[in-house]
Motif scaffolding. Structure first.
Motif, mmCIF file in Angstrom:
data_model
loop_
_atom_site.group_PDB
_atom_site.id
_atom_site.type_symbol
_atom_site.label_atom_id
_atom_site.label_comp_id
_atom_site.label_asym_id
_atom_site.label_seq_id
_atom_site.Cartn_x
_atom_site.Cartn_y
_atom_site.Cartn_z
ATOM 1 N N LYS A 1 0.821 -1.213 0.000
ATOM 2 C CA LYS A 1 0.000 0.000 0.000
ATOM 3 C C LYS A 1 0.853 1.261 0.000
ATOM 4 C CE LYS A 1 -2.815 -1.304 3.439
ATOM 5 N NZ LYS A 1 -3.955 -1.290 4.387
ATOM 6 N N THR A 2 2.023 1.203 0.619
ATOM 7 C CA THR A 2 2.881 2.388 0.646
ATOM 8 C C THR A 2 3.840 2.449 -0.532
ATOM 9 O OG1 THR A 2 4.488 1.291 2.088
ATOM 10 C CG2 THR A 2 2.764 2.603 3.154
ATOM 11 N N THR A 3 4.067 1.341 -1.196
ATOM 12 C CA THR A 3 5.012 1.295 -2.321
ATOM 13 C C THR A 3 4.329 1.515 -3.662
ATOM 14 O OG1 THR A 3 6.411 -0.246 -1.079
ATOM 15 C CG2 THR A 3 6.773 -0.122 -3.456
ATOM 16 N N GLU B 1 -3.877 4.304 -2.803
ATOM 17 C CA GLU B 1 -5.101 4.718 -2.105
ATOM 18 C C GLU B 1 -6.106 5.342 -3.070
ATOM 19 O OE1 GLU B 1 -7.876 4.790 0.582
ATOM 20 O OE2 GLU B 1 -5.941 3.863 0.950
ATOM 21 N N GLU B 2 -5.647 6.206 -3.933
ATOM 22 C CA GLU B 2 -6.545 6.871 -4.884
ATOM 23 C C GLU B 2 -7.095 5.894 -5.918
ATOM 24 O OE1 GLU B 2 -3.694 9.479 -3.051
ATOM 25 O OE2 GLU B 2 -3.285 7.877 -4.451
ATOM 26 N N LEU B 3 -6.255 4.969 -6.377
ATOM 27 C CA LEU B 3 -6.657 4.054 -7.437
ATOM 28 C C LEU B 3 -7.439 2.843 -6.941
ATOM 29 C CD1 LEU B 3 -3.356 4.058 -9.497
ATOM 30 C CD2 LEU B 3 -5.506 5.212 -10.072
ATOM 31 N N ASN B 4 -7.171 2.407 -5.715
ATOM 32 C CA ASN B 4 -7.800 1.175 -5.256
ATOM 33 C C ASN B 4 -8.358 1.243 -3.842
ATOM 34 O OD1 ASN B 4 -8.258 -1.801 -5.811
ATOM 35 N ND2 ASN B 4 -7.169 -1.849 -3.881
ATOM 36 N N GLY B 5 -7.624 1.810 -2.919
ATOM 37 C CA GLY B 5 -8.018 1.769 -1.516
ATOM 38 C C GLY B 5 -9.400 2.322 -1.242
#
Length: 109
Positions: free
Chosen positions: A83-85, A90-94
């Motif tokens: 998630k951090t790499t 976050e914008e595309l999937n989270g």
């Protein structure tokens, strides 16, 4: 892990109850991933690959079901790293995973 699609789709589209057998299959897949990640940073080794991107999308959906990822510490560490790499994760999937998860849980009520 197309199992997630098989679990969420019947609930979201057809209003069917959650299938316990399908939940067990997802747990089995997570157990395999847990062992597979032992001693590795990424699914295929030391470098992130398309496999990590694909599985991150799947695991984000799993995270939004009743399955507790904390039973799989290697998966939790890998997923946090992913998630951090993954740029723009976050914008595309989270955010979308959370929306689908909210819809899924609402249908189960």
């Amino acid at each position: 892990i197309n199992i997630l699609y098989c679990l969420q789709r019947p609930v979201l589209i057809f209003g069917e109850p959650e299938d316990v057998e399908k939940l067990k299959k997802i747990e089995e897949a997570l157990a395999i991933l847990e062992v597979f990640l032992e001693g590795k940073q990424w699914v295929t080794g030391d470098n992130i690959t398309i496999a990590d991107y694909t599985l991150a999308v799947t695991v984000s959906g799993i995270e939004e079901t009743d399955i507790k990822l904390n039973n799989y510490p290697n998966v939790v560490k890998w997923f946090a790293r992913a998630k951090t790499t993954i740029e723009g994760y976050e914008e595309l999937n989270g955010a979308q995973a959370k929306i689908i998860g909210d819809m899924f849980r609402a249908k189960l009520k």
